[in-house]
Design a protein around this motif. Sequence first.
Motif, PDB file in Angstrom:
ATOM      1  N   ILE A 297       9.263 -13.107   3.609  1.00 13.58           N
ATOM      2  CA  ILE A 297       7.878 -12.896   4.079  1.00 13.58           C
ATOM      3  C   ILE A 297       7.171 -11.920   3.137  1.00 13.58           C
ATOM      4  CG2 ILE A 297       8.543 -11.006   5.621  1.00 13.58           C
ATOM      5  CD1 ILE A 297       6.387 -12.083   7.618  1.00 13.58           C
ATOM      6  N   SER A 298       5.890 -12.132   2.929  1.00 14.62           N
ATOM      7  CA  SER A 298       5.100 -11.175   2.147  1.00 14.62           C
ATOM      8  C   SER A 298       5.178  -9.815   2.834  1.00 14.62           C
ATOM      9  CB  SER A 298       3.650 -11.639   2.052  1.00 14.62           C
ATOM     10  OG  SER A 298       3.579 -12.858   1.352  1.00 14.62           O
ATOM     11  N   ALA A 299       5.561  -8.795   2.080  1.00 14.47           N
ATOM     12  CA  ALA A 299       5.862  -7.493   2.684  1.00 14.47           C
ATOM     13  C   ALA A 299       4.673  -6.888   3.426  1.00 14.47           C
ATOM     14  CB  ALA A 299       6.344  -6.526   1.594  1.00 14.47           C
TER      15      ALA A 299
ATOM     16  N   ARG B 255       2.740  -0.854   3.270  1.00 18.30           N
ATOM     17  CA  ARG B 255       1.466  -0.527   2.590  1.00 18.30           C
ATOM     18  C   ARG B 255       1.605  -0.789   1.097  1.00 18.30           C
ATOM     19  NH1 ARG B 255      -2.050   2.169   5.790  1.00 18.30           N
ATOM     20  NH2 ARG B 255      -1.258   2.780   7.831  1.00 18.30           N
ATOM     21  N   VAL B 256       1.648  -2.068   0.748  1.00 18.81           N
ATOM     22  CA  VAL B 256       1.881  -2.448  -0.653  1.00 18.81           C
ATOM     23  C   VAL B 256       0.672  -3.139  -1.277  1.00 18.81           C
ATOM     24  CG1 VAL B 256       4.391  -2.586  -0.571  1.00 18.81           C
ATOM     25  CG2 VAL B 256       3.039  -4.535   0.220  1.00 18.81           C
ATOM     26  N   ARG B 257      -0.416  -3.291  -0.525  1.00 18.81           N
ATOM     27  CA  ARG B 257      -1.583  -3.976  -1.092  1.00 18.81           C
ATOM     28  C   ARG B 257      -2.241  -3.099  -2.168  1.00 18.81           C
ATOM     29  NH1 ARG B 257      -5.842  -5.529   1.908  1.00 18.81           N
ATOM     30  NH2 ARG B 257      -6.001  -7.540   0.891  1.00 18.81           N
ATOM     31  N   TYR B 258      -3.140  -3.690  -2.917  1.00 20.13           N
ATOM     32  CA  TYR B 258      -3.774  -2.979  -4.039  1.00 20.13           C
ATOM     33  C   TYR B 258      -4.445  -1.680  -3.592  1.00 20.13           C
ATOM     34  CZ  TYR B 258      -8.294  -4.657  -2.428  1.00 20.13           C
ATOM     35  OH  TYR B 258      -9.401  -4.877  -1.667  1.00 20.13           O
TER      36      TYR B 258
ATOM     37  N   PHE C 260       4.122 -16.778   3.498  1.00 23.96           N
ATOM     38  CA  PHE C 260       3.331 -16.125   2.459  1.00 23.96           C
ATOM     39  C   PHE C 260       1.990 -15.664   3.014  1.00 23.96           C
ATOM     40  CE2 PHE C 260       6.011 -18.995  -0.113  1.00 23.96           C
ATOM     41  CZ  PHE C 260       6.431 -18.124  -1.108  1.00 23.96           C
ATOM     42  N   LYS C 261       1.460 -14.597   2.417  1.00 23.78           N
ATOM     43  CA  LYS C 261       0.107 -14.124   2.751  1.00 23.78           C
ATOM     44  C   LYS C 261      -0.914 -15.061   2.110  1.00 23.78           C
ATOM     45  CE  LYS C 261      -3.144 -11.356   4.119  1.00 23.78           C
ATOM     46  NZ  LYS C 261      -4.036 -12.514   4.263  1.00 23.78           N
ATOM     47  N   ALA C 262      -1.769 -15.638   2.956  1.00 17.69           N
ATOM     48  CA  ALA C 262      -2.786 -16.561   2.447  1.00 17.69           C
ATOM     49  C   ALA C 262      -3.765 -15.841   1.523  1.00 17.69           C
ATOM     50  CB  ALA C 262      -3.547 -17.177   3.620  1.00 17.69           C
TER      51      ALA C 262
ATOM     52  N   PRO D  28       5.780  -9.251  -4.616  1.00 15.20           N
ATOM     53  CA  PRO D  28       5.949  -9.530  -6.046  1.00 15.20           C
ATOM     54  C   PRO D  28       5.147  -8.597  -6.950  1.00 15.20           C
ATOM     55  CG  PRO D  28       4.654 -11.250  -4.969  1.00 15.20           C
ATOM     56  CD  PRO D  28       5.223 -10.391  -3.895  1.00 15.20           C
ATOM     57  N   GLU D  29       3.984  -8.167  -6.492  1.00  9.92           N
ATOM     58  CA  GLU D  29       3.165  -7.313  -7.371  1.00  9.92           C
ATOM     59  C   GLU D  29       3.826  -5.951  -7.572  1.00  9.92           C
ATOM     60  OE1 GLU D  29      -1.026  -7.351  -6.356  1.00  9.92           O
ATOM     61  OE2 GLU D  29      -1.003  -9.521  -6.110  1.00  9.92           O
ATOM     62  N   VAL D  30       4.400  -5.413  -6.517  1.00  9.23           N
ATOM     63  CA  VAL D  30       5.131  -4.148  -6.659  1.00  9.23           C
ATOM     64  C   VAL D  30       6.417  -4.391  -7.453  1.00  9.23           C
ATOM     65  CG1 VAL D  30       6.412  -2.384  -5.384  1.00  9.23           C
ATOM     66  CG2 VAL D  30       4.145  -3.085  -4.609  1.00  9.23           C
TER      67      VAL D  30
ATOM     68  N   SER E 175      -1.063 -13.769  -5.808  1.00  9.82           N
ATOM     69  CA  SER E 175       0.383 -13.819  -6.053  1.00  9.82           C
ATOM     70  C   SER E 175       1.091 -14.656  -4.996  1.00  9.82           C
ATOM     71  CB  SER E 175       0.973 -12.398  -6.040  1.00  9.82           C
ATOM     72  OG  SER E 175       0.318 -11.590  -6.966  1.00  9.82           O
ATOM     73  N   CYS E 176       0.732 -14.428  -3.717  1.00 13.21           N
ATOM     74  CA  CYS E 176       1.506 -15.013  -2.616  1.00 13.21           C
ATOM     75  C   CYS E 176       0.881 -16.247  -1.967  1.00 13.21           C
ATOM     76  CB  CYS E 176       1.717 -13.959  -1.526  1.00 13.21           C
ATOM     77  SG  CYS E 176       2.903 -12.678  -1.966  1.00 13.21           S
ATOM     78  N   GLY E 177      -0.397 -16.502  -2.160  1.00 12.66           N
ATOM     79  CA  GLY E 177      -1.016 -17.649  -1.484  1.00 12.66           C
ATOM     80  C   GLY E 177      -0.381 -18.958  -1.924  1.00 12.66           C
TER      81      GLY E 177
HETATM   82  S1  SF4 Z   1       1.534  -9.408  -3.599  1.00 14.71           S
HETATM   83 FE1  SF4 Z   1      -0.157  -8.999  -2.183  1.00 14.71          FE
HETATM   84  S2  SF4 Z   1       0.056 -10.562  -0.570  1.00 14.71           S
HETATM   85 FE2  SF4 Z   1       1.983 -10.509  -1.695  1.00 14.71          FE
HETATM   86  S3  SF4 Z   1       3.268  -9.058  -0.519  1.00 14.71           S
HETATM   87 FE3  SF4 Z   1       2.266  -7.876  -2.149  1.00 14.71          FE
HETATM   88  S4  SF4 Z   1       0.417  -7.070  -1.180  1.00 14.71           S
HETATM   89 FE4  SF4 Z   1       1.141  -8.753   0.126  1.00 14.71          FE
END
Ligand code: SF4
Length: 190
Positions: A11-13, A19-22, A112-114, A47-49, A118-120
């Motif tokens: 699952i998208s974290a 708290r991993v969003r931009y 996945f986060k819509a 994935p971005e982190v 990265s995750c959509g």
């Molecule tokens: S890349 Fe974006 S959508 Fe995917 S888990 Fe990280 S913060 Fe959430």
Amino acid sequence: MTTLPLIRVGISACLLGERVRYDATHRLDADLLAFFAGIFELVPLCPEVAIGLSVPREPIHLVGPPPGRGMSKAPPVRAVGNRTPRLDVTDALTEYGQRMARELTDISGYVFKARSPSCGVDSVNVYSVTNDHIPTHRGAGLYAEALRVGLPQLPIAEDEQFKDFGFRMQFVRRVLSYHDHQETGHVCRR
Ligand code: SF4
């Protein structure tokens, strides 16, 4: 009495409340987590982190030409910084998705986060290379796409689809069936 381990689902974290969003926020989906509780063990990944971007960070978006008629191959889409086009994480996200497809052999589904670049899965705005204010079409996040190509049978979905109760039940059935197939395959290889 022995308790059977829960089936693992990626699952998208940010959906798990991390708290991993931009902008260092999350997108906790408490309703979805309550639904999955006791059925699946959720495996959070960002994935971005994972590719080394910081929290907070400059947001990224997808740029590329719209799919043309008669093209045999999908056009190249790149993930770049909203303010810094030289910040190009296309290869890093794709390679991480390819690596996770090889390593995540014990998951039986993925949520996945819509709309994330990265995750959509198929809901992500793709912008014109020359005008990054107007999206020209929708496409796939680069990490999700690489994972989907590497694990084409894995049941995947975007969080927003789970608002439909029928879809939830269908997803659970698909995961159980895929897990069954994984277990059977394991027995056959011995
Ligand atoms: S890349 Fe974006 S959508 Fe995917 S888990 Fe990280 S913060 Fe959430």
